[in-house]
Design a protein around this motif. Sequence first.
Motif, PDB file in Angstrom:
ATOM      1  N   THR A 141     -38.680   3.970  53.138  1.00  0.00           N
ATOM      2  CA  THR A 141     -37.708   4.417  51.930  1.00  0.00           C
ATOM      3  C   THR A 141     -37.710   3.766  50.732  1.00  0.00           C
ATOM      4  OG1 THR A 141     -36.095   5.766  53.400  1.00  0.00           O
ATOM      5  CG2 THR A 141     -35.393   5.248  51.263  1.00  0.00           C
ATOM      6  N   GLY A 165     -26.259  -1.640  47.558  1.00  0.00           N
ATOM      7  CA  GLY A 165     -26.286  -1.614  48.813  1.00  0.00           C
ATOM      8  C   GLY A 165     -27.228  -2.764  49.345  1.00  0.00           C
ATOM      9  N   ARG A 166     -26.922  -2.966  50.770  1.00  0.00           N
ATOM     10  CA  ARG A 166     -27.524  -4.500  51.351  1.00  0.00           C
ATOM     11  C   ARG A 166     -27.875  -3.843  52.811  1.00  0.00           C
ATOM     12  NH1 ARG A 166     -22.660  -8.530  52.060  1.00  0.00           N
ATOM     13  NH2 ARG A 166     -21.149  -7.104  52.446  1.00  0.00           N
ATOM     14  N   SER A 167     -28.144  -2.692  53.028  1.00  0.00           N
ATOM     15  CA  SER A 167     -28.608  -2.518  54.445  1.00  0.00           C
ATOM     16  C   SER A 167     -29.910  -2.817  54.749  1.00  0.00           C
ATOM     17  CB  SER A 167     -28.589  -0.769  54.596  1.00  0.00           C
ATOM     18  OG  SER A 167     -29.714  -0.288  54.046  1.00  0.00           O
ATOM     19  N   ILE A 169     -32.266  -1.175  56.381  1.00  0.00           N
ATOM     20  CA  ILE A 169     -33.257  -0.288  56.029  1.00  0.00           C
ATOM     21  C   ILE A 169     -33.884   0.194  54.516  1.00  0.00           C
ATOM     22  CG2 ILE A 169     -33.151   0.648  58.404  1.00  0.00           C
ATOM     23  CD1 ILE A 169     -31.517   3.084  57.489  1.00  0.00           C
ATOM     24  N   ALA A 208     -28.105   2.804  46.866  1.00  0.00           N
ATOM     25  CA  ALA A 208     -28.230   2.977  48.316  1.00  0.00           C
ATOM     26  C   ALA A 208     -27.064   2.805  48.751  1.00  0.00           C
ATOM     27  CB  ALA A 208     -29.282   2.344  48.942  1.00  0.00           C
ATOM     28  N   VAL A 209     -25.903   3.672  48.629  1.00  0.00           N
ATOM     29  CA  VAL A 209     -24.643   3.408  48.843  1.00  0.00           C
ATOM     30  C   VAL A 209     -24.142   4.305  50.018  1.00  0.00           C
ATOM     31  CG1 VAL A 209     -22.216   3.224  48.009  1.00  0.00           C
ATOM     32  CG2 VAL A 209     -23.994   3.101  46.323  1.00  0.00           C
ATOM     33  N   VAL A 229     -31.118   7.011  46.104  1.00  0.00           N
ATOM     34  CA  VAL A 229     -31.549   6.848  47.437  1.00  0.00           C
ATOM     35  C   VAL A 229     -30.595   7.718  48.407  1.00  0.00           C
ATOM     36  CG1 VAL A 229     -32.058   5.453  49.619  1.00  0.00           C
ATOM     37  CG2 VAL A 229     -32.653   4.556  47.421  1.00  0.00           C
ATOM     38  N   GLY A 230     -29.357   7.857  47.864  1.00  0.00           N
ATOM     39  CA  GLY A 230     -28.283   8.414  48.670  1.00  0.00           C
ATOM     40  C   GLY A 230     -28.585   9.968  49.060  1.00  0.00           C
ATOM     41  N   ILE A 231     -28.298  10.210  50.524  1.00  0.00           N
ATOM     42  CA  ILE A 231     -28.022  11.590  50.945  1.00  0.00           C
ATOM     43  C   ILE A 231     -26.780  11.670  51.569  1.00  0.00           C
ATOM     44  CG2 ILE A 231     -29.157  13.063  52.875  1.00  0.00           C
ATOM     45  CD1 ILE A 231     -31.874  11.794  52.371  1.00  0.00           C
ATOM     46  N   ASN A 232     -25.918  12.593  50.840  1.00  0.00           N
ATOM     47  CA  ASN A 232     -24.550  12.871  51.406  1.00  0.00           C
ATOM     48  C   ASN A 232     -24.218  14.200  51.444  1.00  0.00           C
ATOM     49  OD1 ASN A 232     -23.899  10.104  50.839  1.00  0.00           O
ATOM     50  ND2 ASN A 232     -24.664  10.557  48.694  1.00  0.00           N
ATOM     51  N   ASP A 241     -26.337   9.650  45.595  1.00  0.00           N
ATOM     52  CA  ASP A 241     -25.389   8.655  45.172  1.00  0.00           C
ATOM     53  C   ASP A 241     -24.930   8.726  43.674  1.00  0.00           C
ATOM     54  OD1 ASP A 241     -24.995   7.951  47.788  1.00  0.00           O
ATOM     55  OD2 ASP A 241     -26.351   6.009  47.766  1.00  0.00           O
ATOM     56  N   GLY A 262     -36.170  11.350  48.950  1.00  0.00           N
ATOM     57  CA  GLY A 262     -36.167  11.718  50.595  1.00  0.00           C
ATOM     58  C   GLY A 262     -37.618  12.252  50.723  1.00  0.00           C
TER      59      GLY A 262
HETATM   60  P1  NAD Z   1     -25.220   1.489  54.910  1.00  0.00           P
HETATM   61  O1  NAD Z   1     -23.882   2.333  55.109  1.00  0.00           O
HETATM   62  O2  NAD Z   1     -25.993   1.046  55.918  1.00  0.00           O
HETATM   63  O3  NAD Z   1     -25.160   0.889  53.445  1.00  0.00           O
HETATM   64  C1  NAD Z   1     -24.173   1.191  52.424  1.00  0.00           C
HETATM   65  C2  NAD Z   1     -24.456   0.080  51.655  1.00  0.00           C
HETATM   66  O4  NAD Z   1     -23.535   0.333  50.401  1.00  0.00           O
HETATM   67  C3  NAD Z   1     -23.575  -1.158  52.288  1.00  0.00           C
HETATM   68  O5  NAD Z   1     -24.701  -2.234  52.315  1.00  0.00           O
HETATM   69  C4  NAD Z   1     -22.362  -1.347  51.513  1.00  0.00           C
HETATM   70  O6  NAD Z   1     -22.105  -3.013  51.246  1.00  0.00           O
HETATM   71  C5  NAD Z   1     -22.525  -0.695  50.033  1.00  0.00           C
HETATM   72  N1  NAD Z   1     -21.418  -0.317  49.460  1.00  0.00           N
HETATM   73  C6  NAD Z   1     -20.351   0.532  50.166  1.00  0.00           C
HETATM   74  N2  NAD Z   1     -19.541   0.662  49.305  1.00  0.00           N
HETATM   75  C7  NAD Z   1     -19.752   0.182  48.042  1.00  0.00           C
HETATM   76  C8  NAD Z   1     -19.029  -0.078  46.891  1.00  0.00           C
HETATM   77  N3  NAD Z   1     -17.719   0.462  46.719  1.00  0.00           N
HETATM   78  N4  NAD Z   1     -19.653  -0.850  46.089  1.00  0.00           N
HETATM   79  C9  NAD Z   1     -20.917  -1.596  45.980  1.00  0.00           C
HETATM   80  N5  NAD Z   1     -21.646  -1.213  47.255  1.00  0.00           N
HETATM   81  C10 NAD Z   1     -21.033  -0.690  48.303  1.00  0.00           C
HETATM   82  O7  NAD Z   1     -26.274   2.975  54.294  1.00  0.00           O
HETATM   83  P2  NAD Z   1     -27.842   3.067  54.110  1.00  0.00           P
HETATM   84  O8  NAD Z   1     -28.299   3.205  55.510  1.00  0.00           O
HETATM   85  O9  NAD Z   1     -28.412   1.800  53.360  1.00  0.00           O
HETATM   86  O10 NAD Z   1     -28.118   4.465  53.351  1.00  0.00           O
HETATM   87  C11 NAD Z   1     -27.598   4.551  51.922  1.00  0.00           C
HETATM   88  C12 NAD Z   1     -27.586   5.697  51.695  1.00  0.00           C
HETATM   89  O11 NAD Z   1     -29.231   6.386  51.648  1.00  0.00           O
HETATM   90  C13 NAD Z   1     -27.000   6.777  52.611  1.00  0.00           C
HETATM   91  O12 NAD Z   1     -26.400   7.861  51.671  1.00  0.00           O
HETATM   92  C14 NAD Z   1     -28.161   7.505  53.508  1.00  0.00           C
HETATM   93  O13 NAD Z   1     -27.904   8.749  53.888  1.00  0.00           O
HETATM   94  C15 NAD Z   1     -29.374   7.342  52.421  1.00  0.00           C
HETATM   95  N6  NAD Z   1     -30.685   7.170  52.943  1.00  0.00           N
HETATM   96  C16 NAD Z   1     -31.704   8.004  52.309  1.00  0.00           C
HETATM   97  C17 NAD Z   1     -32.974   7.880  52.834  1.00  0.00           C
HETATM   98  C18 NAD Z   1     -33.815   8.801  52.153  1.00  0.00           C
HETATM   99  O14 NAD Z   1     -35.051   9.049  52.694  1.00  0.00           O
HETATM  100  N7  NAD Z   1     -33.715   9.047  50.727  1.00  0.00           N
HETATM  101  C19 NAD Z   1     -33.304   7.082  53.912  1.00  0.00           C
HETATM  102  C20 NAD Z   1     -32.285   6.084  54.413  1.00  0.00           C
HETATM  103  C21 NAD Z   1     -30.838   6.397  54.016  1.00  0.00           C
END
Ligand code: NAD
Length: 284
Positions: A141, A165-167, A169, A208-209, A229-232, A241, A262
């Motif tokens: 991603t 976002g700090r995940s 992945i 990526a939230v 990046v978000g997928i909701n 997002d 995606g």
């Molecule tokens: P995650 O839940 O692991 O991480 C979310 C991050 O958002 C966390 O680090 C958190 O600290 C931060 N966050 C949450 N609320 C917040 C706020 N109010 N202010 C600031 N930061 C905030 O999610 P993820 O796995 O990193 O995925 C993020 C998004 O990306 C999801 O929608 C997921 O479906 C999507 N995603 C898409 C793809 C793609 O191929 N497009 C791949 C992976 C994930």
Amino acid sequence: MAVKILDGKIMSAEIKAEITERVAALKVQGVTPGLAVILVGNDPASEIYVRNKQIGCDETGMNGRTIRLRADISQEALEAEIDRLNRDSAVHGILVQLPLPGHLDEQAVLAKILPEKDVDGFHLINAGHMMTGTEGVVACTPKGALHMIRSTGEELAGKEAVVIGRSNIVGKPMAMLLLRENCTVTICHSRTKNLKEHTRRADILVAAVGKAGFVTADMVKPGAIVIDVGINRVDGKVRGDVDFDAVKEVAGWITPVPGGVGKMTIAMLLANTLEAAERTLRHD
Ligand code: NAD
């Protein structure tokens, strides 16, 4: 300046066309890139992702294989399956579809995959390569998102980049990739204070939230590159997002959802699998 749409459908189709050519060239040398996707249980969203990965393999001439395992599989049995795939020379890439059912230790499962077959780039060895900037498998991603950022043709060195976002992945590897491009990188997260103050400085803003429409127009610097990046899933529809309709009036470039990052994620998964197969030839 009118906003430019960074179209993941078009970009991923171009990448897949190039991959198809390279797969054909490898086949002439007797190697067909093979991707094994392990799906534990039958989570509906995971089913869709796995199906799309299989379609990607079919389109590019790779050997895609989905291994379906029962939701109640034991840790030992799952790890044994990974060992089997590690030893299978026809399999160049192994991907375990996440999330796994709660009784399984996800980190231990990912650690079982040979780093050179870890086409998701989630193994600790590959995460380490990402940190040190050495050669390893880059997570799909963020790799796809960076490709989209580069496609703007903008000079990236010295740009202010903000990743929300700090995940492990998405957020962290994305930040590392932008750092490698010599951006000045800020990582924002759920405990960040005054988020808007950070995001409004961003020449490159990556969201990526996991919250639909989280990034609003007042959070975006005019002319910024905005990567969603978000997928909701909201009322049966897929939303990003970023509040696309409002933000596109401010941004210089923006990725849509669906049809954005995606699409690129799958293209990069295929690229990582191809590269893993090409490496085996170099090591012969
Ligand atoms: P995650 O839940 O692991 O991480 C979310 C991050 O958002 C966390 O680090 C958190 O600290 C931060 N966050 C949450 N609320 C917040 C706020 N109010 N202010 C600031 N930061 C905030 O999610 P993820 O796995 O990193 O995925 C993020 C998004 O990306 C999801 O929608 C997921 O479906 C999507 N995603 C898409 C793809 C793609 O191929 N497009 C791949 C992976 C994930």
